[in-house]
Design a protein around this motif. Structure first.
Motif, mmCIF file in Angstrom:
data_model
loop_
_atom_site.group_PDB
_atom_site.id
_atom_site.type_symbol
_atom_site.label_atom_id
_atom_site.label_comp_id
_atom_site.label_asym_id
_atom_site.label_seq_id
_atom_site.Cartn_x
_atom_site.Cartn_y
_atom_site.Cartn_z
ATOM 1 N N ALA A 38 0.830 -1.204 0.000
ATOM 2 C CA ALA A 38 0.000 0.000 0.000
ATOM 3 C C ALA A 38 0.864 1.255 0.000
ATOM 4 N N HIS A 39 1.950 1.208 0.757
ATOM 5 C CA HIS A 39 2.873 2.345 0.787
ATOM 6 C C HIS A 39 3.485 2.579 -0.595
ATOM 7 N N GLU A 40 3.896 1.488 -1.251
ATOM 8 C CA GLU A 40 4.463 1.603 -2.596
ATOM 9 C C GLU A 40 3.440 2.159 -3.577
ATOM 10 N N LEU A 41 2.157 1.875 -3.341
ATOM 11 C CA LEU A 41 1.082 2.387 -4.195
ATOM 12 C C LEU A 41 0.618 3.762 -3.730
ATOM 13 N N ASP A 42 1.156 4.218 -2.601
ATOM 14 C CA ASP A 42 0.758 5.485 -1.988
ATOM 15 C C ASP A 42 -0.749 5.497 -1.702
ATOM 16 N N TRP A 43 -1.190 4.393 -1.086
ATOM 17 C CA TRP A 43 -2.601 4.266 -0.772
ATOM 18 C C TRP A 43 -2.773 3.530 0.546
ATOM 19 N N PRO A 44 -3.810 3.883 1.367
ATOM 20 C CA PRO A 44 -4.036 3.164 2.630
ATOM 21 C C PRO A 44 -4.281 1.676 2.389
ATOM 22 N N VAL A 51 -10.283 -2.586 -3.042
ATOM 23 C CA VAL A 51 -10.086 -2.607 -4.489
ATOM 24 C C VAL A 51 -9.803 -4.039 -4.950
ATOM 25 N N HIS A 52 -8.954 -4.746 -4.213
ATOM 26 C CA HIS A 52 -8.645 -6.133 -4.558
ATOM 27 C C HIS A 52 -9.909 -6.994 -4.522
ATOM 28 N N LEU A 53 -10.705 -6.829 -3.492
ATOM 29 C CA LEU A 53 -11.935 -7.597 -3.357
ATOM 30 C C LEU A 53 -12.874 -7.334 -4.530
ATOM 31 N N LEU A 54 -13.058 -6.063 -4.905
ATOM 32 C CA LEU A 54 -13.954 -5.727 -6.009
ATOM 33 C C LEU A 54 -13.413 -6.229 -7.346
ATOM 34 N N ALA A 55 -12.097 -6.213 -7.516
ATOM 35 C CA ALA A 55 -11.507 -6.721 -8.751
ATOM 36 C C ALA A 55 -11.718 -8.228 -8.861
ATOM 37 N N VAL A 103 -21.256 -1.177 -5.035
ATOM 38 C CA VAL A 103 -19.962 -0.521 -5.206
ATOM 39 C C VAL A 103 -19.219 -1.255 -6.316
ATOM 40 N N GLU A 104 -18.671 -0.492 -7.259
ATOM 41 C CA GLU A 104 -17.887 -1.115 -8.327
ATOM 42 C C GLU A 104 -16.709 -0.228 -8.692
ATOM 43 N N LEU A 105 -15.703 -0.862 -9.266
ATOM 44 C CA LEU A 105 -14.483 -0.161 -9.641
ATOM 45 C C LEU A 105 -14.698 0.729 -10.858
ATOM 46 N N THR A 106 -14.008 1.857 -10.852
ATOM 47 C CA THR A 106 -13.936 2.722 -12.025
ATOM 48 C C THR A 106 -12.714 2.288 -12.831
ATOM 49 N N GLU A 107 -12.468 2.950 -13.927
ATOM 50 C CA GLU A 107 -11.271 2.658 -14.719
ATOM 51 C C GLU A 107 -10.014 2.863 -13.873
ATOM 52 N N SER A 108 -9.982 3.928 -13.089
ATOM 53 C CA SER A 108 -8.846 4.176 -12.195
ATOM 54 C C SER A 108 -8.729 3.091 -11.131
ATOM 55 N N GLY A 109 -9.866 2.606 -10.660
ATOM 56 C CA GLY A 109 -9.871 1.522 -9.675
ATOM 57 C C GLY A 109 -9.303 0.243 -10.250
ATOM 58 N N GLU A 115 -2.157 -2.732 -10.535
ATOM 59 C CA GLU A 115 -0.859 -2.387 -9.951
ATOM 60 C C GLU A 115 -0.653 -3.109 -8.619
ATOM 61 N N ALA A 116 -1.687 -3.157 -7.801
ATOM 62 C CA ALA A 116 -1.595 -3.863 -6.512
ATOM 63 C C ALA A 116 -1.362 -5.347 -6.746
ATOM 64 N N SER A 117 -2.065 -5.933 -7.710
ATOM 65 C CA SER A 117 -1.894 -7.346 -8.019
ATOM 66 C C SER A 117 -0.469 -7.640 -8.466
ATOM 67 N N GLU A 118 0.085 -6.760 -9.267
ATOM 68 C CA GLU A 118 1.470 -6.930 -9.708
ATOM 69 C C GLU A 118 2.434 -6.878 -8.522
ATOM 70 N N GLN A 119 2.202 -5.956 -7.598
ATOM 71 C CA GLN A 119 3.051 -5.844 -6.406
ATOM 72 C C GLN A 119 2.933 -7.105 -5.545
ATOM 73 N N TYR A 120 1.708 -7.592 -5.350
ATOM 74 C CA TYR A 120 1.509 -8.812 -4.564
ATOM 75 C C TYR A 120 2.203 -9.999 -5.233
ATOM 76 N N SER A 121 2.081 -10.096 -6.549
ATOM 77 C CA SER A 121 2.721 -11.204 -7.274
ATOM 78 C C SER A 121 4.231 -11.194 -7.081
#
Length: 167
Positions: A38-44, A51-55, A103-109, A115-121
């Protein structure tokens, strides 16, 4: 003779206590890894989890998000509001039940989720490089069994509504 400090109040022997201690350590390690990403993504961290759950699961009601994350509805609502304010999710009124907000993701979401998935991988690939597929499968079976055992005695028993997995 077993020391009193090596027993739970119900008389359970030390191995079960050691297991709980190991699970607490695992939980801390997972939180630290998620916080780093989350820090690397600059997000809480909690926002990334939503976001991961909705994706993974697709659009969901606020109550489903809360149940799957095992958090109070007010906590999920704050997380979703933060994401909505940042443009990562949208909330819509359900046509069949006007009280329900989906609740659903936008294009930015979706971009943040990718990006988060790539970091987790990357993290997983590094962390488990020395583990065989069989070791990983056995660890997964054991962890699922642990969660089921512990959850059987809580108000949040594992079900499709309160798992990270999607129904």
């Amino acid at each position: 003779m077993t020391s009193h400090s090596n027993r739970t109040t119900s008389g359970t022997e030390a191995p079960a206590v050691a297991l709980i201690t190991a699970l607490q350590s695992l939980s801390r390690a997972q939180r630290e890894a998620a916080a780093r990403i989350a820090h690397e993504l600059d997000w809480p961290r909690a926002g990334v989890a939503v976001v991961h759950l909705l994706a993974k699961c697709g659009p969901a009601s606020l109550s489903d998000i809360a149940a799957r994350q095992r958090v109070d509805l007010s906590v999920a609502s704050r997380q979703v509001s933060t994401l909505a304010d940042a443009g990562y999710v949208v909330r819509t009124v359900d046509d069949e039940d006007r009280r329900v907000r989906t609740v659903e993701l936008t294009e930015s979401g979706w971009a943040l989720a990718a990006e988060a998935s790539e970091q987790y991988s990357k993290l997983i690939d590094q962390a488990f490089a020395a583990w065989s597929p069989e070791d990983l499968a056995e660890a997964t079976r054991t962890l699922d069994r642990l969660v089921d055992t512990i959850s059987a005695n809580t108000t949040h028993r594992r079900s499709p509504q309160n798992q990270q997995e999607c129904a």
